[in-house]
Design a protein around this motif. Structure first.
Motif, mmCIF file in Angstrom:
data_model
loop_
_atom_site.group_PDB
_atom_site.id
_atom_site.type_symbol
_atom_site.label_atom_id
_atom_site.label_comp_id
_atom_site.label_asym_id
_atom_site.label_seq_id
_atom_site.Cartn_x
_atom_site.Cartn_y
_atom_site.Cartn_z
ATOM 1 N N ASP A 371 23.435 35.751 0.233
ATOM 2 C CA ASP A 371 22.487 35.937 1.336
ATOM 3 C C ASP A 371 23.242 36.133 2.650
ATOM 4 O O ASP A 371 24.420 36.517 2.672
ATOM 5 C CB ASP A 371 21.511 34.742 1.378
ATOM 6 C CG ASP A 371 20.144 35.117 1.933
ATOM 7 O OD1 ASP A 371 20.015 35.164 3.167
ATOM 8 O OD2 ASP A 371 19.213 35.380 1.149
ATOM 9 N N ASP A 372 22.583 35.865 3.727
ATOM 10 C CA ASP A 372 23.079 36.074 5.093
ATOM 11 C C ASP A 372 24.435 35.383 5.323
ATOM 12 O O ASP A 372 24.697 34.320 4.770
ATOM 13 C CB ASP A 372 22.017 35.459 6.033
ATOM 14 C CG ASP A 372 22.204 35.859 7.467
ATOM 15 O OD1 ASP A 372 23.189 36.541 7.783
ATOM 16 O OD2 ASP A 372 21.337 35.488 8.283
ATOM 17 N N ASP A 553 9.442 31.890 3.031
ATOM 18 C CA ASP A 553 10.584 30.984 3.152
ATOM 19 C C ASP A 553 10.208 29.569 2.749
ATOM 20 O O ASP A 553 11.070 28.708 2.658
ATOM 21 C CB ASP A 553 11.100 30.969 4.596
ATOM 22 C CG ASP A 553 12.130 32.064 4.832
ATOM 23 O OD1 ASP A 553 12.557 32.692 3.844
ATOM 24 O OD2 ASP A 553 12.503 32.285 5.994
HETATM 25 C C1 DGJ Z 1 14.990 34.878 6.246
HETATM 26 C C2 DGJ Z 1 14.787 34.997 4.769
HETATM 27 O O1 DGJ Z 1 13.455 34.879 4.461
HETATM 28 C C3 DGJ Z 1 15.630 33.936 4.085
HETATM 29 O O2 DGJ Z 1 15.383 33.955 2.714
HETATM 30 C C4 DGJ Z 1 17.067 34.172 4.393
HETATM 31 O O3 DGJ Z 1 17.470 35.381 3.831
HETATM 32 C C5 DGJ Z 1 17.293 34.177 5.881
HETATM 33 N N1 DGJ Z 1 16.387 35.054 6.565
HETATM 34 C C6 DGJ Z 1 18.703 34.559 6.208
HETATM 35 O O4 DGJ Z 1 18.903 34.732 7.534
#
Ligand code: DGJ
Length: 751
Positions: A371-372, A553
């Motif tokens: 991920d990020d 989220d």
């Molecule tokens: C928002 C996303 O919904 C999360 O799952 C994650 O990827 C974060 N951004 C990362 O910044």
């Protein structure tokens, strides 16, 4: 009287034109849409709903014929493309400003075409057919002689679904420059207002909660002006009758296949008719239409059901899953993934990721998603968006090195990107400060310390295509999560003159679609998942490029019941990314059993979102069992018929239940969930649906347990009993006392 009909290859006639009656009848045995040309040439809706016999005139339904100025001012005449003027005081479907500043149009029938199949919508995402006999399309041209405005209303009726796709092209055939100020994709004039409006509303981490309200005089609307369809409102509304429930009654659902600003509205006027409108939000919208130019509007999908909200959803699910989503992943079982976001956030390096991925592989997980935080110098969310080069401090061997090590473990590798954003602290911003959306001389609002790139500018899209293609080519990448973590607050672009700034929002989304189109075409084997701070852009437009979307989220199992339930009103199970995460849950601090978390996430594009290295031996064993179970049933759950049984928005919302049934009704999986436990339960029952009443089903439960619920249900039950009487959920007081909160059970039915 001349009656012109077309038969498709299956020998069925889907669209009938009765020239003498000036009437079109779109029907497929599941629904009918009857349109007629009024005396003054306007096109109006006579009926949208239950199927009616073809070969008949329904012109008598024009109880208030529209004869131009002869009708009483304010009479509610049904119109498919209402414009200002003609005594129609309701909200219009089309407003075009002419050189003298006026907006009145007199749109009159100028011709029509009926063709097999369904045409593409140019740059816009839309439903499609794979063979011409799957649908027929009617295009009706309406012309305003004075201005040269020509509107083509397009209706596609699908052969096998109670669904119509509706879109509009506005063309300027005059010689003056015109400005389109409001352009709805669909207007449906309903003869009565005895409906309850349903919409899906929320915010970050509680997206798409079901809201209901009775229609009342005046306008009731939802919209987004954020540049994205948004978590606040979803571009989908439904109407249901008072008596309509999940399994019976009339329902009408309308979804816009669009990811930007939208408006969905129902207006009840003084005579009690209801006008439904859906399309791009007219607020902040104006589109210049020079001589010869045209504007294609987004598609609206209209579904009618007589078998309740469940029937309506089923039609949307099938259409969206099979003829909106596209690409090789459309029909493939989706990989079970682990995403490192909640496991590590920004705090990782190659070794930590490899450790997570190798435990994941041992558990049976099929895809590792980074991920990020892998690019620029991104140790937190204040920097580096736009700099899509790997951070060698964390990943010394690059994406390639990491991806190779992961794939050598025997699982696939996926990556997170956020193409539309730029951090002020980034090399991209230093090089191109004007690429960030904002008005020179005014402060820009930051959200999550980031700015939005101006995707209305082709050079920005070209740049992102280049740098992201490099990333995606840099290693064995089989999945992409495309995130978008803030919306737009100061819309303006230097690429348009002052009088055309109203085009900005739509051009922005066209830019997003363009990049999606190029990347999905260049990397057809990659599975794309869309995301927007969770489910902030969960819509049909995104689904056309990315067959799944991160639902929210909020990964708490109990919160997810409401979110996934609401989402399922329009969107299929296969489109909902759903993960098991650690406890206490990071969004609400709740501690739920691991089996409950899986039992909820199974009903989606299933995965995990935690640090696998922190799992205890016991948890690892449980997860191995979950994955083995899910692999066995994944296709049934993701591609079966999804039925909602008991809902988090009904009664006290304490219990939720849903089920997936295979198309041949030989197999089904039922999920039952209870938030808070209550003492002294009665003999509660859960009645099932969609089964073969004469079939004998072997019932088993998951997770396997030698408890009263297990004993009461395991064995063989006939479909009729399961539908009429149901599964036994409770009964044993002692057992209930031990059960605790957040309890879930799955029931597996095999004929
Ligand atoms: C928002 C996303 O919904 C999360 O799952 C994650 O990827 C974060 N951004 C990362 O910044």
């Amino acid at each position: 009287m001349a009656v012109v009909v077309r038969g498709n290859a299956a020998g069925m006639t889907l669209i009938e034109w009765r020239e003498g009656d000036r009437q079109f009848h779109l029907s497929n045995g599941r629904l009918s849409v009857v349109l007629a040309i009024h005396e003054n040439g306007a096109l109006g809706l006579l009926h949208l709903g239950r199927p009616l016999a073809t070969g008949r005139s329904y012109r008598h339904m024009l109880s208030r014929p529209f004869e131009g100025f002869s009708n009483r001012l304010g009479d509610p005449v049904a119109l498919e493309c209402p414009t200002p003027g003609s005594g129609d005081y309701r909200a219009p479907g089309l407003v075009v400003e002419q050189p003298d500043g006026s907006t009145v149009l007199e749109l009159a029938y100028a011709g029509h075409r009926i063709t097999a199949g369904k045409p593409e919508l140019g740059a816009l995402p839309a439903t499609y057919v794979e063979a011409n006999d799957e649908a027929e399309t009617l295009e009706v041209d309406l012309r305003d002689a004075r201005s040269g405005v020509v509107v083509t209303l397009r209706y596609t009726v699908f052969r096998d679904l109670a669904a119509i796709a509706r879109s509009v092209v506005v063309r300027n055939e005059g010689d003056a420059v015109l400005t389109v100020r409001c352009a709805m994709s669909a207007v449906v004039d309903l003869p009565d207002d005895d409906w309850t409006l349903i919409h899906l509303s929320g915010t970050w981490a509680r997206e798409r909660h079901v809201q209901e309200r009775r229609l009342a005089p005046g306008r009731q609307s939802i919209s987004s002006n954020r540049g994205a369809s948004s978590a606040a409102q979803n571009p989908f509304i439904a109407l249901r009758r008072r008596s309509t429930a999940e399994e019976h009654g009339e329902a009408l659902g309308v979804a816009l296949i669009y990811s930007g600003n939208f408006l969905a509205e129902v207006e009840v006027e003084p005579f009690g008719t209801a006008r439904l409108r859906i399309g791009m939000d007219p607020e902040n919208f104006a589109w210049e239409l020079g001589p010869g130019a045209d504007l294609q509007l987004p598609e609206a999908v209209i579904v009618h059901a007589t078998d309740g909200l469940g029937g309506m959803s089923e039609t949307f699910h099938r259409l969206f899953r099979e003829r909106l989503a596209r690409g090789v992943w459309r029909d493939r079982p989706r990989p079970i993934l682990v995403n490192n976001w909640e496991g590590t956030y920004f705090d990782f390096d190659e070794e930590r990721l490899i450790a997570i991925a190798s435990v994941a592989r041992d558990l049976g997980i099929e895809l590792f998603v980074l991920d990020d935080g892998w690019f620029g110098k991104r140790d937190d969310d204040t920097t580096s968006l736009g700099d899509w080069t790997v951070d060698r401090r964390k990943l010394p061997n690059g994406i390639d090195g990491l991806a190779r090590r992961v794939t050598e473990l025997g699982i696939q590798f996926g990556i997170w990107i956020e193409p539309e954003m730029v951090s002020e602290r980034s090399e991209l911003f230093a090089a191109h400060p004007d690429w960030a959306i904002g008005i020179p001389g005014r402060p820009r609002t930051e959200g999550r310390t980031q700015l939005v790139l101006d995707f209305s500018r082709p050079e920005v899209v070209d740049h992102l295509e280049r740098v992201l293609s490099d990333v995606l080519r840099s290693g064995p990448i089989s999945y992409v999560k495309w995130d978008m973590n803030r919306t737009i607050t100061e819309p303006w672009t230097p690429s348009l003159p002052p009088d055309r700034q109203g085009e900005f929002f739509h051009r922005y989304i066209l830019g997003v679609y363009e990049l999606y189109r190029r990347l999905t075409a260049a990397f057809p084997e990659i599975l794309f998942e869309s995301c927007a701070s969770g489910g902030g852009r969960f819509d049909g437009g995104m689904l056309a490029f990315a067959p799944q979307a991160w639902t929210s989220d909020d990964t708490d199992a109990i919160e997810r019941l409401a979110i996934q339930w609401g989402t399922s009103l329009a969107y299929p199970v296969s489109s909902m990314g759903a993960h098991v995460s650690a406890v206490p849950n990071h969004q609400v601090g709740r501690i739920t059993p691991l089996s409950t978390r899986a039992s909820v996430a199974f009903f989606g594009a299933f995965g995990y979102e935690l640090d696998t290295t922190r799992l205890t031996e016991g948890e690892r064993a449980e997860i191995r069992d979950q994955i083995a179970f899910f692999r066995q049933h994944r296709e049934l759950i993701q591609y079966g018929r999804f039925l909602r049984l008991r809902g988090p928005f009904e009664g006290d919302g304490n219990e939720t239940a849903w089920m997936s049934v295979s198309d041949d009704r030989r197999r089904a999986i039922v999920g039952f969930y209870r938030a808070l436990n209550r003492p002294s339960p009665g003999p509660s029952r859960l009645r099932l649906r969609g089964l073969d009443s004469a079939a004998e089903y072997r019932v088993s439960i998951w997770p396997a347990a030698d408890d009263a619920t297990g004993r009461a249900n395991t064995g063989t039950r006939r479909g009729d009993e399961l539908e009429a009487v149901g599964l036994a959920i409770d009964g044993d007081r002692d057992e209930a006392a031990r059960r605790g909160d957040f309890w879930a059970r799955l029931f597996i039915l095999e004929a």
